[in-house]
Design a protein around this motif. Structure first.
Motif, PDB file in Angstrom:
ATOM      1  N   LYS A 182      10.208  -6.516 -13.556  1.00 45.84           N
ATOM      2  CA  LYS A 182       9.493  -7.768 -13.293  1.00 45.84           C
ATOM      3  C   LYS A 182       7.980  -7.616 -13.491  1.00 45.84           C
ATOM      4  N   ASP A 183       7.479  -6.390 -13.516  1.00 47.34           N
ATOM      5  CA  ASP A 183       6.083  -6.100 -13.871  1.00 47.34           C
ATOM      6  C   ASP A 183       5.114  -7.044 -13.147  1.00 47.34           C
ATOM      7  N   VAL A 184       5.222  -7.076 -11.822  1.00 46.72           N
ATOM      8  CA  VAL A 184       4.570  -8.135 -11.048  1.00 46.72           C
ATOM      9  C   VAL A 184       3.043  -8.084 -11.068  1.00 46.72           C
ATOM     10  N   PHE A 185       2.464  -6.923 -11.417  1.00 52.85           N
ATOM     11  CA  PHE A 185       1.007  -6.833 -11.473  1.00 52.85           C
ATOM     12  C   PHE A 185       0.482  -6.815 -12.914  1.00 52.85           C
ATOM     13  N   TYR A 186       1.291  -7.255 -13.840  1.00 54.87           N
ATOM     14  CA  TYR A 186       0.891  -7.305 -15.247  1.00 54.87           C
ATOM     15  C   TYR A 186      -0.376  -8.127 -15.450  1.00 54.87           C
ATOM     16  N   LEU A 187      -0.526  -9.192 -14.668  1.00 52.55           N
ATOM     17  CA  LEU A 187      -1.653 -10.117 -14.847  1.00 52.55           C
ATOM     18  C   LEU A 187      -2.810  -9.855 -13.881  1.00 52.55           C
ATOM     19  N   TRP A 188      -2.761  -8.753 -13.179  1.00 52.60           N
ATOM     20  CA  TRP A 188      -3.770  -8.524 -12.135  1.00 52.60           C
ATOM     21  C   TRP A 188      -5.197  -8.604 -12.679  1.00 52.60           C
ATOM     22  N   ASP A 189      -5.449  -7.933 -13.782  1.00 51.68           N
ATOM     23  CA  ASP A 189      -6.804  -7.943 -14.348  1.00 51.68           C
ATOM     24  C   ASP A 189      -7.197  -9.340 -14.827  1.00 51.68           C
ATOM     25  N   GLY A 190      -6.232 -10.040 -15.430  1.00 52.57           N
ATOM     26  CA  GLY A 190      -6.520 -11.397 -15.888  1.00 52.57           C
ATOM     27  C   GLY A 190      -6.829 -12.331 -14.736  1.00 52.57           C
ATOM     28  N   LEU A 191      -6.074 -12.223 -13.651  1.00 50.12           N
ATOM     29  CA  LEU A 191      -6.319 -13.048 -12.474  1.00 50.12           C
ATOM     30  C   LEU A 191      -7.656 -12.698 -11.822  1.00 50.12           C
ATOM     31  N   THR A 192      -7.960 -11.402 -11.778  1.00 44.69           N
ATOM     32  CA  THR A 192      -9.238 -10.962 -11.211  1.00 44.69           C
ATOM     33  C   THR A 192     -10.408 -11.561 -11.985  1.00 44.69           C
ATOM     34  N   LYS A 193     -10.279 -11.596 -13.285  1.00 47.14           N
ATOM     35  CA  LYS A 193     -11.336 -12.158 -14.125  1.00 47.14           C
ATOM     36  C   LYS A 193     -11.467 -13.675 -13.908  1.00 47.14           C
ATOM     37  N   ILE A 194     -10.336 -14.364 -13.770  1.00 44.12           N
ATOM     38  CA  ILE A 194     -10.375 -15.805 -13.517  1.00 44.12           C
ATOM     39  C   ILE A 194     -11.077 -16.090 -12.192  1.00 44.12           C
ATOM     40  N   ASP A 211      12.874  -2.427  -5.024  1.00 43.66           N
ATOM     41  CA  ASP A 211      12.390  -1.103  -5.398  1.00 43.66           C
ATOM     42  C   ASP A 211      11.297  -0.710  -4.414  1.00 43.66           C
ATOM     43  N   GLU A 212      11.476   0.412  -3.749  1.00 41.75           N
ATOM     44  CA  GLU A 212      10.544   0.812  -2.696  1.00 41.75           C
ATOM     45  C   GLU A 212       9.148   1.144  -3.234  1.00 41.75           C
ATOM     46  N   GLU A 213       9.065   1.736  -4.424  1.00 43.92           N
ATOM     47  CA  GLU A 213       7.761   2.089  -4.981  1.00 43.92           C
ATOM     48  C   GLU A 213       6.945   0.842  -5.312  1.00 43.92           C
ATOM     49  N   VAL A 214       7.610  -0.153  -5.914  1.00 43.06           N
ATOM     50  CA  VAL A 214       6.919  -1.413  -6.204  1.00 43.06           C
ATOM     51  C   VAL A 214       6.491  -2.078  -4.905  1.00 43.06           C
ATOM     52  N   TYR A 215       7.355  -2.043  -3.911  1.00 40.86           N
ATOM     53  CA  TYR A 215       7.035  -2.647  -2.614  1.00 40.86           C
ATOM     54  C   TYR A 215       5.809  -1.992  -1.981  1.00 40.86           C
ATOM     55  N   LYS A 216       5.721  -0.662  -2.057  1.00 42.40           N
ATOM     56  CA  LYS A 216       4.565   0.050  -1.509  1.00 42.40           C
ATOM     57  C   LYS A 216       3.270  -0.402  -2.179  1.00 42.40           C
ATOM     58  N   GLU A 217       3.338  -0.563  -3.509  1.00 43.95           N
ATOM     59  CA  GLU A 217       2.150  -1.008  -4.233  1.00 43.95           C
ATOM     60  C   GLU A 217       1.773  -2.430  -3.828  1.00 43.95           C
ATOM     61  N   VAL A 218       2.766  -3.280  -3.672  1.00 48.89           N
ATOM     62  CA  VAL A 218       2.521  -4.660  -3.251  1.00 48.89           C
ATOM     63  C   VAL A 218       1.818  -4.691  -1.893  1.00 48.89           C
ATOM     64  N   LYS A 219       2.329  -3.945  -0.950  1.00 50.94           N
ATOM     65  CA  LYS A 219       1.739  -3.942   0.394  1.00 50.94           C
ATOM     66  C   LYS A 219       0.330  -3.357   0.388  1.00 50.94           C
ATOM     67  N   GLN A 220       0.084  -2.353  -0.443  1.00 47.42           N
ATOM     68  CA  GLN A 220      -1.248  -1.762  -0.517  1.00 47.42           C
ATOM     69  C   GLN A 220      -2.259  -2.752  -1.085  1.00 47.42           C
ATOM     70  N   ARG A 221      -1.858  -3.439  -2.165  1.00 45.33           N
ATOM     71  CA  ARG A 221      -2.776  -4.416  -2.775  1.00 45.33           C
ATOM     72  C   ARG A 221      -2.999  -5.600  -1.842  1.00 45.33           C
ATOM     73  N   GLU A 222      -1.977  -5.987  -1.108  1.00 49.23           N
ATOM     74  CA  GLU A 222      -2.118  -7.083  -0.154  1.00 49.23           C
ATOM     75  C   GLU A 222      -3.118  -6.692   0.939  1.00 49.23           C
ATOM     76  N   LYS A 223      -3.066  -5.458   1.359  1.00 49.64           N
ATOM     77  CA  LYS A 223      -3.977  -4.964   2.391  1.00 49.64           C
ATOM     78  C   LYS A 223      -5.417  -4.942   1.905  1.00 49.64           C
ATOM     79  N   GLU A 224      -5.609  -4.647   0.632  1.00 49.34           N
ATOM     80  CA  GLU A 224      -6.955  -4.468   0.078  1.00 49.34           C
ATOM     81  C   GLU A 224      -7.560  -5.745  -0.500  1.00 49.34           C
ATOM     82  N   ASN A 225      -6.755  -6.791  -0.716  1.00 48.28           N
ATOM     83  CA  ASN A 225      -7.238  -8.001  -1.394  1.00 48.28           C
ATOM     84  C   ASN A 225      -6.798  -9.251  -0.634  1.00 48.28           C
ATOM     85  N   LYS A 226      -7.752  -9.934  -0.043  1.00 47.53           N
ATOM     86  CA  LYS A 226      -7.441 -11.118   0.749  1.00 47.53           C
ATOM     87  C   LYS A 226      -6.891 -12.269  -0.090  1.00 47.53           C
ATOM     88  N   TRP A 227      -7.135 -12.236  -1.382  1.00 48.87           N
ATOM     89  CA  TRP A 227      -6.682 -13.331  -2.245  1.00 48.87           C
ATOM     90  C   TRP A 227      -5.252 -13.127  -2.747  1.00 48.87           C
TER      91      TRP A 227
END
Length: 350
Positions: A182-194, A211-227
């Motif tokens: 599902k590559d859920v962070f594929y657009l992260w840089d594009g969204l950041t720029k917008i 997938d636990e590894e993807v979930y860990k990344e999701v939770k980490q980014r959620e913790k670090e980015n209020k948006w």
């Protein structure tokens, strides 16, 4: 209702998932809703969730026809029960991963062929899916039917307070199970720029943890980015309210069969922006019913232009809704399945 030579046939429908809110369960629930139009008896066995027992085996022997969703998963499950034999006619419906990814693996392709070889019909969502199966198994060409998915989006009966609230603008929603494809962070840089131009932008992912590894990344980014926020799996009945809150619904999958979530969003007249893969391209005409993008940069450029034109937004939303209503109705989908069922039951019981 008589189908083929059978009056009110008994159907045993196999699906990987029925309880968990993911693509396979959405397809299964939609088809079960469609079967109600036929006045038939249907039981659903979710082979990744339920336990096979004597009661299910009794119905297996009594059923007139079987219908299984997801070729590789079904073949893998069925192999665990060597005493079971598919002596009744059976239909297979592909998902996305089984055609787009599993056929690349020789072992998986052989496993798929073990159930596909004796089927009386194989349904795919688009021509690309048909071409991939024919390329792998040329002998199956005459039994493959292209049936586009329709939209089944039941209404939530509870209180609106139960639905997660999303605030900000623009609000991007990505419905996706958390797994690598599902590559859920594929657009992260594009969204950041917008966000440099629209600082109130919010990005929301909703879907089950697969997938636990993807979930860990999701939770980490959620913790670090209020948006950015992650909403764990919610019932299909609550998705309508979540779509209404979104400004743009996304699909970032590496490959797709045909994305139910995007069709659901389009049916509600929502803007959609999707990665250009065969499944997404089968339902989106770029700059007409939504946006197709080849890269995060192209996503940024196209969405930035769209956000500056309310007129263009309205045009895309209207055309998307008209397209889905015309080409993805449940009635049309079930009419096409009825042809397959009639063929299978007439062929065996004539």
């Amino acid at each position: 209702m008589k189908i083929g030579s059978i009056e009110n046939p008994k159907i045993l429908f196999f699906t990987p998932y029925y309880k968990q809110n993911r693509g396979n369960s959405t397809t299964a629930k939609r088809l079960v809703e469609g079967f109600k139009m036929w006045d038939v008896t249907v039981r659903v066995f979710a082979y990744e969730e339920d336990h096979w027992d004597a009661d299910w085996e009794a119905y297996f022997n009594k059923a007139d026809i079987y219908h299984a969703l997801h070729l590789k998963r079904f073949a893998t499950w069925f192999k665990q029960y060597p005493h079971l034999e598919l002596r009744k006619p059976y239909i297979l419906t592909t998902g996305g991963t089984d055609v787009n990814e599993d056929l690349k693996n020789n072992a998986a392709a052989l496993l798929i062929n073990s159930v596909a070889d004796e089927s009386c019909g194989i349904t795919v969502f688009n021509d690309d899916g048909k071409n991939k199966i024919v390329e792998a198994y040329p002998a199956l060409v005459d039994r493959i039917y292209v049936i586009a998915q329709s939209v089944y989006l039941p209404t939530h009966q509870g209180h609106s307070s139960e639905i997660q609230q999303i605030t900000g603008y623009p609000k991007f929603l990505l419905p996706a199970g958390l797994r690598p494809i599902k590559d859920v962070f594929y657009l992260w840089d594009g969204l950041t720029k917008i966000r440099s131009r629209w600082p109130d932008l919010v990005f929301t992912i909703v879907g089950p943890v697969l997938d636990e590894e993807v979930y860990k990344e999701v939770k980490q980014r959620e913790k670090e980015n209020k948006w950015f926020q992650y909403i764990e799996e919610i019932p299909l009945e609550q998705m309508r309210e979540l779509y209404w809150q979104a400004d743009i619904v996304l699909n970032t999958s590496i490959s797709e069969g045909q994305p139910s979530a995007i069709l659901e969003a389009m049916s509600l007249g929502k803007l959609v922006a999707v990665r250009n893969n065969s499944g997404n391209a089968s339902i989106i005409q770029d700059d007409e019913t939504g946006l197709l993008f080849e890269s995060p940069k192209q996503f940024h450029d196209k969405v930035s232009l769209l956000l500056q034109s309310e007129e263009k937004q309205v045009e895309l939303m209207n055309k998307a809704q008209i397209y889905v209503n015309k080409y993805h109705s449940l009635e049309e989908e079930m009419n096409l399945y009825l042809q397959v069922y009639t063929h299978c039951l007439a062929k065996v019981y004539s």
